[in-house]
Scaffold this motif. Structure first.
Motif, PDB file in Angstrom:
ATOM      1  N   PRO A 194       0.846  -1.209   0.000  1.00  0.00           N
ATOM      2  CA  PRO A 194       0.000   0.000   0.000  1.00  0.00           C
ATOM      3  C   PRO A 194       0.877   1.254   0.000  1.00  0.00           C
ATOM      4  CG  PRO A 194      -0.758  -1.585   1.631  1.00  0.00           C
ATOM      5  CD  PRO A 194       0.565  -2.084   1.151  1.00  0.00           C
ATOM      6  N   GLY A 195       0.398   2.278  -0.699  1.00  0.00           N
ATOM      7  CA  GLY A 195       1.137   3.531  -0.725  1.00  0.00           C
ATOM      8  C   GLY A 195       2.292   3.547  -1.705  1.00  0.00           C
ATOM      9  N   GLN A 219      -4.239   6.172 -17.094  1.00  0.00           N
ATOM     10  CA  GLN A 219      -5.457   5.467 -16.689  1.00  0.00           C
ATOM     11  C   GLN A 219      -5.417   5.077 -15.213  1.00  0.00           C
ATOM     12  OE1 GLN A 219      -8.351   4.812 -18.363  1.00  0.00           O
ATOM     13  NE2 GLN A 219      -7.498   6.148 -19.921  1.00  0.00           N
ATOM     14  N   VAL A 220      -4.270   4.564 -14.763  1.00  0.00           N
ATOM     15  CA  VAL A 220      -4.139   4.155 -13.362  1.00  0.00           C
ATOM     16  C   VAL A 220      -4.376   5.342 -12.435  1.00  0.00           C
ATOM     17  CG1 VAL A 220      -2.520   3.331 -11.603  1.00  0.00           C
ATOM     18  CG2 VAL A 220      -2.582   2.235 -13.855  1.00  0.00           C
ATOM     19  N   PHE A 221      -3.689   6.453 -12.702  1.00  0.00           N
ATOM     20  CA  PHE A 221      -3.813   7.635 -11.835  1.00  0.00           C
ATOM     21  C   PHE A 221      -5.231   8.211 -11.890  1.00  0.00           C
ATOM     22  CE2 PHE A 221       0.980   8.621 -12.452  1.00  0.00           C
ATOM     23  CZ  PHE A 221       1.301   7.541 -11.654  1.00  0.00           C
ATOM     24  N   LEU A 263      -5.832   7.838  -3.389  1.00  0.00           N
ATOM     25  CA  LEU A 263      -4.556   7.130  -3.377  1.00  0.00           C
ATOM     26  C   LEU A 263      -3.420   7.947  -3.966  1.00  0.00           C
ATOM     27  CD1 LEU A 263      -5.839   3.595  -4.481  1.00  0.00           C
ATOM     28  CD2 LEU A 263      -5.433   4.453  -2.161  1.00  0.00           C
ATOM     29  N   ILE A 264      -3.753   8.981  -4.744  1.00  0.00           N
ATOM     30  CA  ILE A 264      -2.757   9.886  -5.319  1.00  0.00           C
ATOM     31  C   ILE A 264      -3.433  11.222  -5.536  1.00  0.00           C
ATOM     32  CG2 ILE A 264      -3.221   9.259  -7.732  1.00  0.00           C
ATOM     33  CD1 ILE A 264      -0.168   9.430  -8.199  1.00  0.00           C
ATOM     34  N   PHE A 300      -1.286   0.082  -9.032  1.00  0.00           N
ATOM     35  CA  PHE A 300      -1.607  -0.881 -10.085  1.00  0.00           C
ATOM     36  C   PHE A 300      -2.649  -1.879  -9.593  1.00  0.00           C
ATOM     37  CE2 PHE A 300       2.968  -0.530 -11.949  1.00  0.00           C
ATOM     38  CZ  PHE A 300       2.672   0.735 -12.411  1.00  0.00           C
ATOM     39  N   ALA A 301      -2.443  -2.391  -8.375  1.00  0.00           N
ATOM     40  CA  ALA A 301      -3.369  -3.384  -7.816  1.00  0.00           C
ATOM     41  C   ALA A 301      -4.765  -2.795  -7.674  1.00  0.00           C
ATOM     42  CB  ALA A 301      -2.850  -3.873  -6.468  1.00  0.00           C
TER      43      ALA A 301
END
Length: 374
Positions: free
Chosen positions: A63-64, A138-140, A148-149, A70-71
């Motif tokens: 985590p972090g 896409q992830v961000f 998370l970000i 990605f997960a």
């Protein structure tokens, strides 16, 4: 009775009085018939299972970290609903970044990602670097709402330009290349390539066309990649190709040699074997791809005078006429039939040109005029 306890393992007697032993974390069983409880073999098995579990734990994203992002994205419904081809692409991008997956999210910013982008371009290629950039965007994008970000730092990374002189990624095929490949392919692979060629759809879409999606000579389907609805007329050329294919009981129009629906990996493997064989024999030029057949249809239609809207409607390119859960739009089907007729005419024109340029046999009378239909 002597009780044995091993940290991390559950040891108990079942309802039949038989002793059982399982690792708590992985639920992996210790076979007590081969490694009796309390024996040297038993403790060795426990140690091996515990070590493997610890190793697997180390591989899990923390985590972090970038790997944690990605997960989180791979668990998103958005990712799970993507086409298999796009999923493979994104998993490949994550694998490329595996060496930096433990990078703390708090250290991520645009300059760092730009440096990573530059390094990937040097190590791999400009194209792979850009694909990884798109994956990170896409992830961000989906991790921001989860807290998370803080920002989509990947959007500020400038894409690498295509180097001058780089061959087209999905170059168009010549008419002779189309015929050479179809004639050399197995019946099942020929049908699959003909489907892509005669519909102008992505390979992943064409392989999934189902028999129940055909109505009155039209294939009705939403594109996997864009969720854009497609109304694809089955041309006489495609109808003839499908008649040559072996009969199958699959729910899809196409089937592999096993009689089951093609998987993308299975199709790709069969195609690569054929391509390498033909390239080695000098029968086709390098650079052929199944997706290039989609570009071939678009190119032929442009050369035949069709406008971008007509081509986009047939190829289901960003058309907003229908969504994924579309209704059958008769007007679009009629329009696409006309566009398909233009493509069939262009096919016949090129076929005649190829026939005159490469006659199968010379006429018995050299002075006899060669007519187009001879």
């Amino acid at each position: 009775m002597t009780f044995v306890r091993v940290k991390g393992f559950k040891i108990f007697a079942d309802r039949h009085g038989q002793m059982r032993c399982y690792h708590r974390g992985t639920n992996q069983k210790v076979d007590l018939t081969k490694s009796p409880l309390g024996s040297v073999e038993f403790f060795a098995d426990c140690a091996r299972i515990s070590a493997a579990a610890e190793a697997m734990k180390e591989l899990q994203p923390k985590p972090g970290t970038l790997g944690g992002l990605f997960a989180a994205y791979f668990a998103e419904e958005h990712y799970l609903e993507l086409s298999d081809a796009t999923k493979r692409e994104y998993r490949m991008c994550a694998e490329v970044l595996k060496n930096i997956r433990d990078t703390p999210v708090t250290t991520l910013d645009t300059p760092l990602l730009a440096a990573i982008h530059d390094e990937l371009a040097k190590k791999h290629s400009w194209d792979k670097a850009n694909r990884v950039r798109n994956f990170l965007i896409q992830v961000f994008r989906f991790c921001i709402p989860k807290g998370l970000i803080s920002r989509n730092f990947a959007e500020g990374v400038i894409k690498k330009p295509r180097p001058k002189g780089t061959p087209e990624a999905y170059r168009t095929w010549t008419f002779n290349e189309v015929q050479t490949v179809l004639e050399a392919a197995s019946p099942q692979l020929r049908a699959a390539l003909a489907m892509i060629f005669c519909t102008g759809q992505d390979p992943s879409d064409a392989l999934e066309f189902r028999k129940d999606q055909v109505d009155d000579g039209v294939i009705w389907k939403g594109r996997n990649k864009t969720n854009v609805g497609a109304a694809i007329p089955i041309s006489g050329i495609l109808e003839g190709e499908l008649e040559k294919a072996p009969v199958n009981n699959a729910e899809t129009l196409l089937a592999s040699s096993k009689g089951t629906p093609w998987t993308y990996d299975g199709f790709a493997s069969a195609w690569q074997r054929l391509r390498k064989k033909l390239e080695k024999a000098g029968k086709v030029a390098p650079g052929l791809t199944p997706k290039g057949l989609r570009h071939t249809m678009a190119t032929w239609l442009r050369e035949a005078g069709q406008d971008e809207r007509e081509i986009s409607d047939l190829l289901a390119q960003d058309s907003k006429v229908m969504g994924l859960h579309y209704s059958k739009n008769a007007a679009l089907a009629r329009k696409n039939r006309k566009t398909m007729q233009v493509w069939e005419g262009e096919y016949e024109r090129r076929a005649q040109k190829a026939k005159l340029s490469n006659p199968q046999k010379k006429p018995s009378n050299p002075d006899k005029e060669i007519k187009p239909n001879e």
